[in-house]
Design a protein around this motif. Structure first.
Motif, PDB file in Angstrom:
ATOM      1  N   THR A  76       0.382  -1.366  -0.070  1.00  0.00           N
ATOM      2  CA  THR A  76      -0.398   0.047   0.509  1.00  0.00           C
ATOM      3  C   THR A  76       0.921   1.109   0.144  1.00  0.00           C
ATOM      4  O   THR A  76      -0.063   2.122  -0.098  1.00  0.00           O
ATOM      5  CB  THR A  76      -0.696   0.217   0.638  1.00  0.00           C
ATOM      6  N   CYS A  77       2.221   1.192   0.545  1.00  0.00           N
ATOM      7  CA  CYS A  77       2.677   1.775  -0.058  1.00  0.00           C
ATOM      8  C   CYS A  77       3.460   2.324  -1.087  1.00  0.00           C
ATOM      9  O   CYS A  77       3.541   1.400  -2.150  1.00  0.00           O
ATOM     10  CB  CYS A  77       3.949   1.905   1.247  1.00  0.00           C
ATOM     11  N   PRO A  78       4.458   3.074  -1.676  1.00  0.00           N
ATOM     12  CA  PRO A  78       5.037   3.553  -2.659  1.00  0.00           C
ATOM     13  C   PRO A  78       5.825   2.565  -3.287  1.00  0.00           C
ATOM     14  O   PRO A  78       6.864   2.580  -2.108  1.00  0.00           O
ATOM     15  CB  PRO A  78       5.228   5.351  -2.854  1.00  0.00           C
ATOM     16  N   VAL A  79       6.268   2.041  -3.920  1.00  0.00           N
ATOM     17  CA  VAL A  79       7.389   1.079  -4.768  1.00  0.00           C
ATOM     18  C   VAL A  79       7.930   1.839  -5.529  1.00  0.00           C
ATOM     19  O   VAL A  79       7.973   2.568  -6.542  1.00  0.00           O
ATOM     20  CB  VAL A  79       7.021  -0.338  -5.571  1.00  0.00           C
ATOM     21  N   LEU A  80       9.494   1.801  -4.656  1.00  0.00           N
ATOM     22  CA  LEU A  80      10.712   2.627  -6.182  1.00  0.00           C
ATOM     23  C   LEU A  80      11.095   1.377  -6.717  1.00  0.00           C
ATOM     24  O   LEU A  80      12.523   0.723  -5.702  1.00  0.00           O
ATOM     25  CB  LEU A  80      11.240   2.969  -5.248  1.00  0.00           C
ATOM     26  N   LEU A  81      11.685   0.616  -8.537  1.00  0.00           N
ATOM     27  CA  LEU A  81      12.394   0.263  -8.160  1.00  0.00           C
ATOM     28  C   LEU A  81      13.475   0.412  -9.252  1.00  0.00           C
ATOM     29  O   LEU A  81      13.497   1.508  -9.975  1.00  0.00           O
ATOM     30  CB  LEU A  81      10.845  -0.733  -9.589  1.00  0.00           C
ATOM     31  N   MET A  82      14.525  -0.647  -9.077  1.00  0.00           N
ATOM     32  CA  MET A  82      15.757  -0.212  -9.520  1.00  0.00           C
ATOM     33  C   MET A  82      15.879  -1.193 -10.180  1.00  0.00           C
ATOM     34  O   MET A  82      16.222  -2.449 -10.053  1.00  0.00           O
ATOM     35  CB  MET A  82      17.030   0.211  -8.841  1.00  0.00           C
ATOM     36  N   PRO A  83      16.729  -1.291 -11.751  1.00  0.00           N
ATOM     37  CA  PRO A  83      17.243  -1.940 -12.496  1.00  0.00           C
ATOM     38  C   PRO A  83      18.733  -2.723 -11.656  1.00  0.00           C
ATOM     39  O   PRO A  83      19.151  -2.233 -11.320  1.00  0.00           O
ATOM     40  CB  PRO A  83      17.212  -1.686 -13.827  1.00  0.00           C
ATOM     41  N   GLY A  84      18.233  -3.995 -11.752  1.00  0.00           N
ATOM     42  CA  GLY A  84      19.857  -5.176 -12.283  1.00  0.00           C
ATOM     43  C   GLY A  84      20.400  -4.991 -13.597  1.00  0.00           C
ATOM     44  O   GLY A  84      19.861  -4.969 -14.425  1.00  0.00           O
ATOM     45  N   ASN A  85      21.162  -6.096 -13.373  1.00  0.00           N
ATOM     46  CA  ASN A  85      21.921  -6.502 -14.543  1.00  0.00           C
ATOM     47  C   ASN A  85      21.300  -7.812 -15.062  1.00  0.00           C
ATOM     48  O   ASN A  85      21.183  -8.406 -15.969  1.00  0.00           O
ATOM     49  CB  ASN A  85      23.016  -7.487 -14.382  1.00  0.00           C
ATOM     50  N   HIS A  86      20.049  -8.362 -14.083  1.00  0.00           N
ATOM     51  CA  HIS A  86      19.009  -9.067 -14.629  1.00  0.00           C
ATOM     52  C   HIS A  86      17.642  -8.484 -15.966  1.00  0.00           C
ATOM     53  O   HIS A  86      17.382  -8.748 -16.340  1.00  0.00           O
ATOM     54  CB  HIS A  86      18.270 -10.726 -13.992  1.00  0.00           C
ATOM     55  N   ASP A  87      18.043  -6.757 -15.714  1.00  0.00           N
ATOM     56  CA  ASP A  87      16.855  -6.296 -16.166  1.00  0.00           C
ATOM     57  C   ASP A  87      17.063  -5.910 -16.784  1.00  0.00           C
ATOM     58  O   ASP A  87      18.445  -5.583 -17.890  1.00  0.00           O
ATOM     59  CB  ASP A  87      16.729  -5.958 -14.937  1.00  0.00           C
ATOM     60  N   ALA A  88      15.883  -5.108 -17.869  1.00  0.00           N
ATOM     61  CA  ALA A  88      15.980  -4.704 -19.079  1.00  0.00           C
ATOM     62  C   ALA A  88      14.966  -3.759 -18.761  1.00  0.00           C
ATOM     63  O   ALA A  88      13.973  -3.545 -19.054  1.00  0.00           O
ATOM     64  CB  ALA A  88      15.683  -4.975 -20.330  1.00  0.00           C
ATOM     65  N   VAL A  89      15.986  -2.135 -18.669  1.00  0.00           N
ATOM     66  CA  VAL A  89      15.133  -1.103 -18.356  1.00  0.00           C
ATOM     67  C   VAL A  89      14.300  -0.640 -19.563  1.00  0.00           C
ATOM     68  O   VAL A  89      13.316  -0.126 -19.258  1.00  0.00           O
ATOM     69  CB  VAL A  89      15.936   0.434 -18.889  1.00  0.00           C
ATOM     70  N   PRO A  90      14.474  -1.001 -20.944  1.00  0.00           N
ATOM     71  CA  PRO A  90      12.860  -0.453 -22.060  1.00  0.00           C
ATOM     72  C   PRO A  90      11.742  -1.288 -21.633  1.00  0.00           C
ATOM     73  O   PRO A  90      10.809  -0.902 -20.941  1.00  0.00           O
ATOM     74  CB  PRO A  90      13.816  -0.604 -23.357  1.00  0.00           C
ATOM     75  N   GLN A  91      11.975  -2.940 -20.923  1.00  0.00           N
ATOM     76  CA  GLN A  91      10.999  -3.759 -21.201  1.00  0.00           C
ATOM     77  C   GLN A  91      10.174  -2.834 -19.537  1.00  0.00           C
ATOM     78  O   GLN A  91       9.307  -3.010 -18.997  1.00  0.00           O
ATOM     79  CB  GLN A  91      10.885  -5.324 -20.477  1.00  0.00           C
ATOM     80  N   LEU A  92      10.613  -3.294 -18.653  1.00  0.00           N
ATOM     81  CA  LEU A  92      10.727  -2.431 -17.127  1.00  0.00           C
ATOM     82  C   LEU A  92      10.373  -0.864 -17.219  1.00  0.00           C
ATOM     83  O   LEU A  92       8.997  -1.038 -16.596  1.00  0.00           O
ATOM     84  CB  LEU A  92      12.333  -1.992 -16.598  1.00  0.00           C
TER      85      LEU A  92
END
Length: 276
Positions: A76-92
């Protein structure tokens, strides 16, 4: 009733895969994340934010991000998402298009591929620093990303600040993880942090273990994973491996004006027992 303390939670490295699958055909990362979120929701001092310091998903696929979004929905609180090496920023960015902070640097030609942002965490300021090298396991801080951080720090020298990044800027002694650590920019970052004493913590992921070190005159630390942990193998020939040590997360709270960090294990340990 006394006021709840100011606090936020740091999760890291959930490595969510597509629905119905297991990571490496063995780890049910979704169930682990569900348990962590349920424990957060049961806290008697609910956090103002939940920060997740990278490796949100395993392969950067839209199906994985859709699954992650579903798993995060109870918060119920804001979520702050950060990319790591397994992530893809365009898709995120596509999967979380309503998370406007993810596109703060999308129109800067020197930073278009990176998700860097600033956020307020109560009395603290968060600067989220993207260390990803697309398609590679190791991290890097190029001149453009360091320039962004410098400008942000110079803009508010009197505000207590937290810098968050996926790859830790220091060697840990776990060789196979250090080999995919922050290969470029660590010394420049250390010099920059040393010039800005308002930075009271550097929060990292990637290592799947709680590790702490002095860095640039402040404290740098890595968080455990919400799922599997990296084996503590400190010999040069220790093989890359993981194990099912208790998962956990950090609760960062402000006490008497200072940031105090608690490691919270995730699991059912029974009801609290009063001292007699």
């Amino acid at each position: 009733m006394p006021a709840a303390p100011e606090c936020f939670v740091q999760l890291s490295d959930p490595h969510i895969v597509a629905k119905g699958r297991l990571l490496m055909n063995e780890v049910d990362t979704a169930s682990y994340l569900k348990r962590a979120i349920a424990q957060i929701m049961a806290m008697d001092h609910g956090p103002s934010h939940v920060l997740i310091t990278g490796d949100l998903v395993e392969r950067g696929g839209l199906d994985e991000y859709a699954h992650l979004r579903e798993l995060l929905a109870p918060l119920t609180c804001p979520v702050l998402l950060m990319p790591g090496n397994h992530d893809a920023v365009p898709q995120l960015r596509e999967a979380f298009a309503d998370y406007r902070y993810l596109v703060c640097t999308a129109h800067d030609p020197s930073l278009v591929g990176f998700a860097l942002f600033e956020a307020s965490l109560g009395s603290r300021r968060l600067l989220a620093l993207d260390t990803v090298v697309p398609g590679q396991p190791h991290g890097s801080l190029c001149a453009a990303r360091l320039a962004w951080l410098r400008a942000q720090l110079e803009a508010a020298p009197g505000t207590p600040t937290i810098v968050a990044m996926h790859h830790p800027p220091f060697a840990t002694g776990i060789r196979h993880m250090d080999d995919m650590g922050l290969r470029e920019g660590a010394s420049d970052l250390e010099a920059l942090i040393r010039q800005h004493p308002q930075v009271e913590r550097i929060l990292c992921g990637h290592l799947h273990r709680p590790i702490t070190r002095r860095f640039g005159g402040t404290v740098a630390m890595t968080a455990p994973s919400t799922a599997h942990q990296i084996t503590l193998g400190l010999m040069p020939d220790s093989p890359p491996s993981f194990l099912f040590e208790p998962p956990g997360f950090y609760v960062h709270t402000v006490q008497a004006g200072h940031l105090v960090t608690h490691l919270q294990s995730v699991g059912d340990f029974g009801a609290p027992q009063l001292f007699h």
